[in-house]
Design a protein around this motif. Structure first.
Motif, PDB file in Angstrom:
ATOM      1  N   ILE A 287       0.878  -1.189   0.000  1.00  0.00           N
ATOM      2  CA  ILE A 287       0.000   0.000   0.000  1.00  0.00           C
ATOM      3  C   ILE A 287       0.906   1.227   0.000  1.00  0.00           C
ATOM      4  O   ILE A 287       1.727   1.401   0.898  1.00  0.00           O
ATOM      5  CB  ILE A 287      -0.907   0.035   1.243  1.00  0.00           C
TER       6      ILE A 287
ATOM      7  N   CYS B  71       1.084   5.223   0.318  1.00  0.00           N
ATOM      8  CA  CYS B  71       0.287   6.364   0.765  1.00  0.00           C
ATOM      9  C   CYS B  71       1.004   7.647   0.384  1.00  0.00           C
ATOM     10  O   CYS B  71       2.219   7.752   0.551  1.00  0.00           O
ATOM     11  CB  CYS B  71       0.137   6.350   2.282  1.00  0.00           C
TER      12      CYS B  71
ATOM     13  N   ARG C 299      -3.028   5.136  -1.990  1.00  0.00           N
ATOM     14  CA  ARG C 299      -4.051   5.835  -1.210  1.00  0.00           C
ATOM     15  C   ARG C 299      -3.628   7.266  -0.937  1.00  0.00           C
ATOM     16  O   ARG C 299      -2.501   7.536  -0.556  1.00  0.00           O
ATOM     17  CB  ARG C 299      -4.277   5.115   0.113  1.00  0.00           C
TER      18      ARG C 299
ATOM     19  N   SER D  68      -1.089   7.552   7.252  1.00  0.00           N
ATOM     20  CA  SER D  68      -0.434   6.382   6.666  1.00  0.00           C
ATOM     21  C   SER D  68      -0.012   5.403   7.764  1.00  0.00           C
ATOM     22  O   SER D  68      -0.037   4.190   7.570  1.00  0.00           O
ATOM     23  CB  SER D  68       0.754   6.799   5.800  1.00  0.00           C
TER      24      SER D  68
ATOM     25  N   ILE E 189      -2.996   3.412   8.581  1.00  0.00           N
ATOM     26  CA  ILE E 189      -3.234   2.388   7.559  1.00  0.00           C
ATOM     27  C   ILE E 189      -2.318   1.187   7.798  1.00  0.00           C
ATOM     28  O   ILE E 189      -2.736   0.038   7.676  1.00  0.00           O
ATOM     29  CB  ILE E 189      -3.045   2.993   6.142  1.00  0.00           C
ATOM     30  N   ALA E 190      -1.066   1.465   8.198  1.00  0.00           N
ATOM     31  CA  ALA E 190      -0.125   0.372   8.479  1.00  0.00           C
ATOM     32  C   ALA E 190      -0.603  -0.457   9.671  1.00  0.00           C
ATOM     33  O   ALA E 190      -0.513  -1.681   9.673  1.00  0.00           O
ATOM     34  CB  ALA E 190       1.267   0.940   8.739  1.00  0.00           C
TER      35      ALA E 190
ATOM     36  N   ASN F 205      -3.453  -2.690   8.656  1.00  0.00           N
ATOM     37  CA  ASN F 205      -3.132  -3.733   7.672  1.00  0.00           C
ATOM     38  C   ASN F 205      -1.797  -4.386   8.034  1.00  0.00           C
ATOM     39  O   ASN F 205      -0.827  -4.297   7.275  1.00  0.00           O
ATOM     40  CB  ASN F 205      -3.033  -3.133   6.262  1.00  0.00           C
TER      41      ASN F 205
ATOM     42  N   ARG G 102       0.432  -6.371   5.510  1.00  0.00           N
ATOM     43  CA  ARG G 102       0.820  -5.812   4.208  1.00  0.00           C
ATOM     44  C   ARG G 102       1.843  -4.702   4.390  1.00  0.00           C
ATOM     45  O   ARG G 102       1.737  -3.914   5.337  1.00  0.00           O
ATOM     46  CB  ARG G 102      -0.412  -5.238   3.491  1.00  0.00           C
TER      47      ARG G 102
ATOM     48  N   VAL H 129       3.338  -1.179   4.053  1.00  0.00           N
ATOM     49  CA  VAL H 129       2.756   0.145   3.817  1.00  0.00           C
ATOM     50  C   VAL H 129       3.900   1.157   3.742  1.00  0.00           C
ATOM     51  O   VAL H 129       4.733   1.227   4.642  1.00  0.00           O
ATOM     52  CB  VAL H 129       1.784   0.531   4.960  1.00  0.00           C
TER      53      VAL H 129
ATOM     54  N   PHE I 258       5.717  -0.918   8.191  1.00  0.00           N
ATOM     55  CA  PHE I 258       5.648   0.483   7.761  1.00  0.00           C
ATOM     56  C   PHE I 258       7.031   0.996   7.386  1.00  0.00           C
ATOM     57  O   PHE I 258       8.020   0.664   8.036  1.00  0.00           O
ATOM     58  CB  PHE I 258       5.091   1.325   8.913  1.00  0.00           C
TER      59      PHE I 258
END
Lengths: 379, 348
Positions: A87, A89, A116, A124, A127-128, A131, A134, A136, A165
């Motif tokens: 992902i 960001c 994103r 961000s 988001i990390a 998720n 995954r 990021v 991250f």
């Protein structure tokens, strides 16, 4: 709106504009560079050039973080975005910046990459955390204003042990870029640069303070007036520059005293110093390699440095040949001087970076000011 | 109302979800139509249960328009995708000066959509259609697999009658005409943006979503010679004025100081680095009329609740480049351009 209207008042503007007309010496030209894209945007959006006499000329500098990002770094971000499961960001403006082969983050997103748009570095990080399985990556860009928030999320990621991250760091430094303009090839060739003074950054200066500009005001004998991003700030700064030039002074003055001190924001500077260190050199679009002009992530934070975690070859990609972004960013040309301006290159399909962000000189001219060229019969 | 389905357990509007059988053409679909759509939208034509609505028409000119609604989030302060799907299409009918007669509605539901949400949206559509006095006379429902839709998409089509003597079209703006707006701009866009999770700001602002046909009826009755009407939805005032300028082959000059804006909208736009001229509206219109009729038109608009903040914001000018220009409150002048791509927030 309170605290906004005061800085956009038309009557005050006319009074300052009258003072500029009265005090500017008609026998000479005043070529003033506003460094920041925020100022360029204000000048175009409020039509400030309509209020200035013809011999007070504004030159739009390279202070748009999107515009100066070289194609090679955009390609790096695109490569990251194509990494399976990753992902990426980033701030909205960056999505449309063209990389090599007319691709962009917006286009790889349409191809299925998970890109994103975030409004802050902290988004961000969230988001990390949401998720955990995954990778990021936060594609970090910007001048000194956006650097402290990136430093903070790196500190938080380390404290949390957030292993998925990382940050692709592209933070750049303002004073180095201004010095580079004054040291540009034209200076060596012509012995001069057609710039009489600078409007200094607003938000950047809230972080770094006014002191970093003192060196080159003295060294290059160019006055600097730090100004806010409201249109009256800009007009007032122009008047202050005209006065300094009339009086033969080369000082750093602070129009934006409601937010900027000489020392700047000590806490923000400390966070940045803890996380980042100088890069030996960094490529700027339009300016080329500029020594000590950008930041990289320090060794203790290497686990959160996307450049170390992912294999991102550093490569330099030349700008489109006919594109004059470089000369425009150095103040040598105006947007309408470029052969591509408004023809091959428009905000819908930008060839050069100055056309991408609303703060870019070309986009601001195209969006807000092109009726002037039309009236002059040149567009 | 008679029912076509055998009596079984009623739909569970508290915990139930849309599944593929609701679009399958079988009993489950009939039950959904019966217990939700027919019950909510109830009217004579719909009750006939034909695949089409059949009705008599008068002589004269008619208009027809269609629009798809894909808004996220589905619920926002001041409305939801359902009321929007009614208001938006009614407004497109009304912008020809027409009186809307009937609507159709087509639903594409994503498997897994809570029936409670669907019911809330359908009831909101029914209320909007009732309030507007325009029935939903025919419709359709499809269900797509999970992941193939964003909860719910709605398409609505509207038809209406144009009163005799009214000739409103986007190509009729002439130099000298006056440009009016019916109220404050940007309310809908900012209200919706405030609900998107990534933004995390709160506002007391509500969407302006509303049906404008009654306001328009008053306007065309008072000034049948209105040249253009358009609702500044996506792309806001800026996009709409540029469309009209291009269609009519003219330029426009507006005055920033005359444009009505709520302080909350101005504040949110300042924070996010957006320009309110590009932010969407769902209950506002732009009117362009001959100069001698502007004052009467403005008075009629201001007398209606949906036009109480109406303002005269500028003039149509001759301009081969078809530029929309604005005199800034600051004293300068600038182009108000088409939007390039989406409006994105600034970085620094």
């Amino acid at each position: 709106m309170k605290y906004i209207d005061e800085y956009r008042d038309g009557a005050t503007a006319r009074a300052i504009a009258a003072a500029i007309r009265a005090e500017a010496d008609p026998a000479r030209e005043y070529a003033l560079m506003e460094f920041c894209g925020g100022h360029t945007h204000a000048i175009s959006r409020y039509g400030i050039e309509d209020l200035l006499p013809a011999h007070v000329r504004m030159i739009h500098g390279p202070g748009c973080p999107v515009c100066v990002l070289p194609i090679g770094r955009v390609d790096g971000a695109i490569a990251l975005a194509r990494h399976p499961g990753l992902i990426l960001c980033t701030y909205g403006d960056l999505l449309r910046v063209p990389g090599s082969g007319r691709t962009s983050l917006l286009k790889v997103k349409a191809e299925g990459a998970d890109v994103r748009m975030v409004y802050s570095a902290a988004d961000s990080l969230k988001i990390a955390r949401d998720n955990p399985d995954r990778p990021v990556v936060f594609f970090a860009i910007g001048f000194e204003t956006t650097t402290p928030p990136t430093a903070l999320v790196l500190q938080q990621a380390k404290a949390l042990g957030l292993r998925n991250f990382s940050v692709f760091c592209n933070h750049v430094l303002t004073p180095a870029a201004i010095a580079s303009i004054l040291e540009s090839p034209e200076v060596r060739a012509l012995g001069t640069v057609p710039l009489d003074g600078f409007i200094g950054p607003a938000h950047v200066s809230t972080v770094i303070g006014s002191r970093p500009y003192e060196y080159f005001a003295e060294e290059y004998q160019k006055p600097v007036v730090i100004a806010g991003f409201e249109p009256l700030d800009v007009l007032q700064a122009i008047l202050m520059l005209v006065r300094q030039l009339n009086q033969g002074r080369f000082e750093v003055e602070n129009e934006f005293s409601r937010a900027v001190t000489r020392e700047g924001n000590g806490k923000a500077q400390a966070v940045v110093a803890e996380v980042f260190e100088l890069r030996r050199r960094f490529e700027w679009r339009g300016l080329g390699q500029v020594p000590y002009s950008a930041l990289r992530i320090k060794a203790p934070y290497a686990d959160w440095d996307a450049e170390k975690r992912f294999d991102l070859p550093e490569r330099s990609v030349p700008d489109v040949k006919a594109c004059d972004c470089g000369a425009i960013l150095r103040g040598l040309k105006k947007p309408a001087d470029c052969r591509l301006f408004g023809k091959a290159c428009t905000p819908e399909s930008p060839m050069g970076s100055c056309m991408v962000s609303a703060e870019g000189a070309c986009a601001a001219y195209w969006t807000y000011g092109r009726f002037r060229h039309a009236q002059q019969g040149t567009a | 109302m008679t029912t076509l389905t055998r009596k079984g357990p009623a739909l569970d509007f508290t915990h139930g979800r849309v599944d593929l059988t609701h679009g399958g053409g079988g009993r489950a679909m009939a039950q959904l139509v019966e217990e939700l759509f027919l019950a909510a939208f109830d009217n004579d034509l719909l009750r006939q249960r034909n695949d089409q609505a059949c009705f008599a028409v008068e002589a004269g000119r008619m208009v027809m328009t269609t629009d798809g609604y894909v808004i996220s989030p589905m619920f926002f302060p001041g409305g939801d995708i359902g009321s929007l799907a009614v208001h938006g299409t009614l407004n497109d009918v009304a912008m020809a000066g027409a009186a809307p007669m009937a609507l159709s509605a087509s639903f594409i539901l994503e498997e897994g959509l809570p029936l409670a949400d669907l019911r809330r949206i359908v009831l909101s559509m029914a209320a909007a259609s009732m309030e507007a006095g325009v029935p939903i006379v025919t419709g359709d429902t499809k269900v797509v697999e999970k992941g193939k839709g964003d909860g719910l998409f709605i398409s609505t089509t509207g038809i209406g009658r144009v009163p005799a003597g009214v000739e409103i079209s986007g190509d009729r703006a002439r130099p000298g005409d006056k440009i009016l707006v019916s109220g404050t701009l940007g309310d809908h866009g900012v209200a919706v943006m405030s609900q998107r999770e990534s933004l995390g700001f709160e506002t007391t602002l509500h969407s302006d979503s509303a049906a404008l046909h009654r306001l328009v009826a008053g306007m065309v009755a008072a000034v049948p010679g209105i040249h253009c009407l358009r609702d500044p939805t996506r792309g806001g005032l800026a996009a709409t004025l540029n469309e009209l300028a291009a269609q009519s082959g003219v330029g426009m000059l507006i005055r920033e100081a005359a444009i009505p804006l709520r302080p909350e909208v101005q504040g949110a736009c300042e924070l996010l680095g957006l320009d309110p001229l590009y932010v969407a509206n769902e209950g506002k219109l732009i009117a362009i009329c001959p100069p001698e009729t502007a004052e009467a038109l403005l008075a009629v608009m201001r007398a209606h609740p949906l036009g109480q903040n109406a303002a005269l914001i500028g003039e149509v000018v001759a301009d081969d480049h078809h530029f929309v220009q604005m005199e800034t409150a600051f004293g300068g002048r600038r182009v108000v351009d088409w939007l390039a791509g989406e409006q994105l927030p600034r970085i620094c």
